[in-house]
Design a protein around this motif. Structure first.
Motif, short mmCIF file in Angstrom:
data_model
loop_
_atom_site.label_atom_id
_atom_site.label_comp_id
_atom_site.label_asym_id
_atom_site.label_seq_id
_atom_site.Cartn_x
_atom_site.Cartn_y
_atom_site.Cartn_z
N UNK A 139 0.82 -1.21 0.00
CA UNK A 139 0.00 0.00 0.00
C UNK A 139 0.85 1.26 0.00
N UNK A 140 2.05 1.19 0.60
CA UNK A 140 2.94 2.34 0.52
C UNK A 140 3.32 2.61 -0.93
N UNK A 141 3.64 1.58 -1.70
CA UNK A 141 3.97 1.78 -3.11
C UNK A 141 2.77 2.34 -3.88
N UNK A 142 1.57 1.85 -3.58
CA UNK A 142 0.37 2.38 -4.23
C UNK A 142 0.20 3.86 -3.91
N UNK A 143 0.41 4.21 -2.64
CA UNK A 143 0.25 5.59 -2.21
C UNK A 143 1.30 6.49 -2.84
N UNK A 144 2.54 6.03 -2.84
CA UNK A 144 3.62 6.84 -3.39
C UNK A 144 3.42 7.07 -4.89
N UNK A 145 3.03 6.04 -5.60
CA UNK A 145 2.84 6.16 -7.04
C UNK A 145 1.72 7.16 -7.36
N UNK A 146 0.63 7.09 -6.62
CA UNK A 146 -0.47 8.03 -6.83
C UNK A 146 -0.04 9.46 -6.51
N UNK A 147 0.71 9.63 -5.44
CA UNK A 147 1.16 10.96 -5.04
C UNK A 147 2.09 11.55 -6.10
N UNK A 148 3.01 10.74 -6.61
CA UNK A 148 3.95 11.26 -7.61
C UNK A 148 3.24 11.59 -8.92
#
Length: 262
Positions: A177-186
Motif C-alpha cells: 500500500x505504501x507503493x500504491x500511495x507513493x505512485x499516486x502521489x507522484x
C-alpha cells in the motif's frame, strides 16, 4: 488493468503493437480522454526494437550515453524511442521530427501547439506513457519490491492522514500500500508540473481499499481524476489529470506476457 469497451477488447500479441498503431484510424483520443500504454522492457520484437532505437535524436542519445550501466542506457533509449513512436502515430507526424521543451522543473512537453499532453514513467522492466489532449497529465509506475525502510520513507513524505491510513491497513498489505500511495502521489505532483520539487507531504491521497479504482486528492486546487491500479502482482501505476472524467474515458493498452489488453 481495466479494459476498454467490449468492442475493442480483442487480444493482440506484443509482436503486433506496430500493427495496432498502423491501423487507420489510430486509437481515438479526444476531449478529456486518457490513454495509458504500459509496455515491457526489454523490447523483444526485433522489428519494433530496431524501429524505436532509430528514433531518439542526438541529444537523447547523448543523455542515454551518460548512464553508468548498459541496462540503464538501453532503457533510456527505448523509453525515448517508444515515446516518439507513440506521439508520431497519434499526431500523424514523423516521430524523428518532433521537438521537445522542458519546464523549470524538467517536465518535458512538445514544443509545438499540437494539443497533445503526455507523461512518462519507467522502472526496471516496464514503461508507462500517459496521453491526453486538453489538460496536463502525470503518470507514475513502480515495481513492488521488498523495502525494509518503507516506513521511514513514509514518515518523511506522507501526510498525517496518509500515515494513519497506512497504520490501519492489514500488516501484510502495508508495504504494498505504501507503493500504491507513493505512485499516486507522484502522479499528482507530475501533473502539477513540479514533480518532487513540491513537498510531497502537502498532498494527501485517499486510495480505494481495492487495488484498482479512483483516488481522492487533497492539498491542491483544481478538480482531479486520479486513477490507481495494480496491473499485476508486481507493479502499481497511477495517472492523474486536472479534470473530472469517468472510467469509460480511460483506455489502457497493456502488454504483459503474451497479450495486449486493449
Amino acid at each position: 488493468m481495466p479494459t476498454s469497451p467490449p468492442e475493442t477488447r480483442a487480444p493482440i500479441t506484443p509482436a503486433h503493437i506496430a500493427e495496432l498503431l498502423d491501423k487507420t484510424p489510430v486509437p481515438r483520443l479526444s476531449g478529456d480522454d486518457l490513454h495509458l500504454w504500459l509496455l515491457p522492457f526489454p523490447i523483444g520484437h526485433e522489428a519494433l526494437r530496431q524501429t524505436i532505437e532509430r528514433l531518439p535524436d542526438a541529444g537523447e542519445r547523448a543523455s542515454a550515453a551518460r548512464r553508468v550501466f548498459a541496462a540503464d542506457r538501453l532503457r533510456q533509449m527505448h523509453a525515448r524511442g517508444l515515446l516518439r513512436y507513440l506521439l508520431g502515430h497519434y499526431l500523424a507526424r514523423d516521430p524523428q521530427g518532433l521537438d521537445f521543451i522542458t519546464n523549470d522543473y524538467g517536465k518535458p512537453a512538445l514544443s509545438t501547439a499540437d494539443r497533445l499532453q503526455f507523461n512518462v514513467s519507467h522502472c526496471q522492466d516496464h514503461i508507462l506513457i500517459g496521453l491526453t489532449r486538453r489538460v496536463p497529465v502525470g503518470v507514475d509506475l513502480e515495481r513492488i519490491r521488498p523495502l525494509p525502510n518503507w516506513y521511514a520513507l513514509a514518515a518523511h513524505c506522507c501526510s498525517a492522514q496518509e500515515l494513519n491510513w497506512l497504520a490501519g491497513r492489514p500488516a501484510n498489505d502495508q508495504e504494498r500500500d505504501f507503493f500504491r500511495l507513493w505512485t499516486a502521489k507522484e502522479a499528482v505532483l507530475k501533473a502539477l508540473g513540479t514533480g518532487l520539487a513540491s513537498p510531497p507531504e502537502r498532498v494527501t491521497i485517499s486510495l480505494p481499499d481495492t487495488d484498482s479504482g479512483f483516488a481522492g486528492v487533497a492539498g491542491t486546487s483544481s478538480p482531479w481524476t486520479l486513477f490507481s491500479t495494480c496491473p499485476d502482482a508486481d507493479h502499481t501505476i497511477a495517472a492523474a489529470i486536472r479534470t473530472v472524467i469517468n472510467r469509460r474515458q480511460i483506455r489502457c493498452f497493456h502488454v504483459a506476457s503474451r497479450h495486449l489488453d486493449q
